[in-house]
Design an enzyme around this catalytic site. Sequence first.
Site, PDB file in Angstrom:
ATOM      1  CG  ASP A  76      -6.421  -2.925  -4.398  1.00 51.18           C
ATOM      2  OD1 ASP A  76      -7.306  -2.265  -3.821  1.00 51.18           O
ATOM      3  OD2 ASP A  76      -5.231  -2.903  -4.053  1.00 51.18           O
ATOM      4  CG  HIS A 131      -5.604  -2.357  -0.583  1.00 48.77           C
ATOM      5  ND1 HIS A 131      -4.714  -1.971  -1.563  1.00 48.77           N
ATOM      6  CD2 HIS A 131      -5.196  -1.734   0.557  1.00 48.77           C
ATOM      7  CE1 HIS A 131      -3.821  -1.147  -1.045  1.00 48.77           C
ATOM      8  NE2 HIS A 131      -4.088  -0.997   0.236  1.00 48.77           N
ATOM      9  CB  SER A 153      -0.968  -0.039   1.187  1.00 46.62           C
ATOM     10  OG  SER A 153      -2.002   0.905   1.025  1.00 46.62           O
TER      11      SER A 153
END
Length: 898
Positions: free
Chosen positions: A833, A865, A755
């Site tokens: 995602d 994600h 991330s």
Amino acid sequence: MWKRSEQMKIKSGKCNMAAAMETEQLGVEIFETADCEENIESQDRPKLEPFYVERYSWSQLKKLLADTRKYHGYMMAKAPHDFMFVKRNDPDGPHSDRIYYLAMSGENRENTLFYSEIPKTINRAAVLMLSWKPLLDLFQATLDYGMYSREEELLRERKRIGTVGIASYDYHQGSGTFLFQAGSGIYHVKDGGPQGFTQQPLRPNLVETSCPNIRMDPKLCPADPDWIAFIHSNDIWISNIVTREERRLTYVHNELANMEEDARSAGVATFVLQEEFDRYSGYWWCPKAETTPSGGKILRILYEENDESEVEIIHVTSPMLETRRADSFRYPKTGTANPKVTFKMSEIMIDAEGRIIDVIDKELIQPFEILFEGVEYIARAGWTPEGKYAWSILLDRSQTRLQIVLISPELFIPVEDDVMERQRLIESVPDSVTPLIIYEETTDIWINIHDIFHVFPQSHEEEIEFIFASECKTGFRHLYKITSILKESKYKRSSGGLPAPSDFKCPIKEEIAITSGEWEVLGRHGSNIQVDEVRRLVYFEGTKDSPLEHHLYVVSYVNPGEVTRLTDRGYSHSCCISQHCDFFISKYSNQKNPHCVSLYKLSSPEDDPTCKTKEFWATILDSAGPLPDYTPPEIFSFESTTGFTLYGMLYKPHDLQPGKKYPTVLFIYGGPQVQLVNNRFKGVKYFRLNTLASLGYVVVVIDNRGSCHRGLKFEGAFKYKMGQIEIDDQVEGLQYLASRYDFIDLDRVGIHGWSYGGYLSLMALMQRSDIFRVAIAGAPVTLWIFYDTGYTERYMGHPDQNEQGYYLGSVAMQAEKFPSEPNRLLLLHGFLDENVHFAHTSILLSFLVRAGKPYDLQIYPQERHSIRVPESGEHYELHLLHYLQENLGSRIAALKVI
């Protein structure tokens, strides 16, 4: 061929090689910097031979991982959480309270409800271990993996839920009613109310329904626990769990196949509010019912209505979606339109027999944008204790102005299509009924939303008292007791015209700083305050003793003085206080010891009820003790050239040999609202870092400027310039460690994160390819204009007003700066995602191809994600170890460089 482009200098200029010192302030071993000014150049040291990690086959790595993770599954989600204390009120019984909580069942590895009894007395010579007793009889609470509905999948992503079973529950103290969602159903049971306390597991009662699809976000009505509300297909429904009467309250969503034609929702928090503001619900029961002359009652629900017709729709196509060949989402990209939002209210008329007579849908007397000018986000909402006012915490789009407003139910009128009738309804509302802005604050950095807001019962009609936490005044989040005068607005609706921004503002009568100092009160991710209105005390969690440890504190909110710490130093705590403030539970751990859960009794002298002390009462979960084959990291700190003290963690290779220098992996997050370096046990969530150290890598973790719990100035250092300062701090930390430890090989440094950590891994390779040999980037943002409004604009501003910042912060726009050697960049991304869309990776790949730059790619077709599927998680860790082995740590990796 890859070469170091320049000899690395040691910027921090520190040369103290003394052993670790235990600082009194922090209660945790921290290796600190010294005041020496000389630099230590690499040529001044004896020549060290590189250590090469053993080269394993894929199958061998798979077996190694399985062996190192054998204790990992046992530790995951083992600790109980979501505690609820209930008084037994049995003078002759042996127990004072029963505590309920969620924990993992040993039989089927699902989260379910348990309870334990708190004894009135204990034998202080022995440690009491409370027994866990299941509240519920075994029943199928969980669907098979992958069978969650789309709505459930997305909510689990937003809440970062990785376990199965019951994720949360609602409880009504007066009736003893539990309400929870499990599998595809909503269930209720009773315990701890007038009917007494069970001694046997209870069979949950299914709330029957006519709704064909999944029901979400169930809540008990606090004014009448026979009634519950829930969300079905983006509308609010209610149901009576006794009579089984069910009613749909709102009709804004039509369940059309074409999302573009069905853009409205009621009672639902939209994506940005869930992901960026941690608000997961969009409706709020009034805590009190209004009685009617006929013996009935009026129940009220405040809710938000969203219109997302102007919000862009993102389409994700994948054969892995099985029955859904394409998934579509409303996703407001930075600089584009957010959902249009308003408040509405539903009034449910109940007769004396408990049946619905009528439901009235009400809207604000004037449009939301007129009453709440400049407001973009409803960050929080609820009701005052008496139910006289609804309240809301509102933010502007830049998130630099916050308002707390009171909204009277009188401000709502029935929804009416007839223009004349609507005008009559408007004229029936007195001019004195307006919103009331009881507090406002602004900042030039940004406002971090939290959950701390406690409203006291009104003792004077013209005043309201509350406790709120603010960072804007001192740069650190602290508690304030505020009294606002509920002054009638000078704006007269009947005279026409629009209100001025200041017309609804109420003057502040008194503002008392309850806490102060260069530390912060915690108010997110489960941390909140507990107010003892009898003794006039407030309990809170904070970082007063150390930025690396969370502790429970108490202080008077009437005469604030010295803050009292109630938890033991040397650990980081997460606490829950009983409603009567006579017990608290702490889940605590440190770098060496896995989490433990203990119960403490609070007491005070009769002559000084504000002087609180704790007494250990019982253990709920004992620590598992040191894990086999686990070596905890060492915490270090150094004085950065920016003037801040930065903290880090160092995992040394397990079989450290003198005369050798080791490949180094920098594990990174580096973004806002996260702190990786603290005195908590890392052997569960970050066990892979221990695995790397066991294979012969040095592993380093550093919290750079921008991370949390260090104050707004520290966190706000990258305002308007994400990606431009973080790597400087990380490199300075690596150089500092290399000046202290000659076993760190700065010619073989890899970086990995997910991330924001994936984003910074790319930034590191792009900005400092002379330092970072390999970057492994998971689910990275590569183009900030592709990310959402709430997050991106908070930190980077609107793209039209910060073009340079958006350009410099977007790696996709600078692909030509990546190295031209192969085997240096690996991208990992879940194809489904819905947060950082796969488009971020695909557009970076397009620019890398145009620039003629090499890369490696690993796609996870079933993942969003976060990696959820166990097989995907295992593959990710295998790929990580194998890539580092082949391209950084082994002898074959060294040959690739030549």
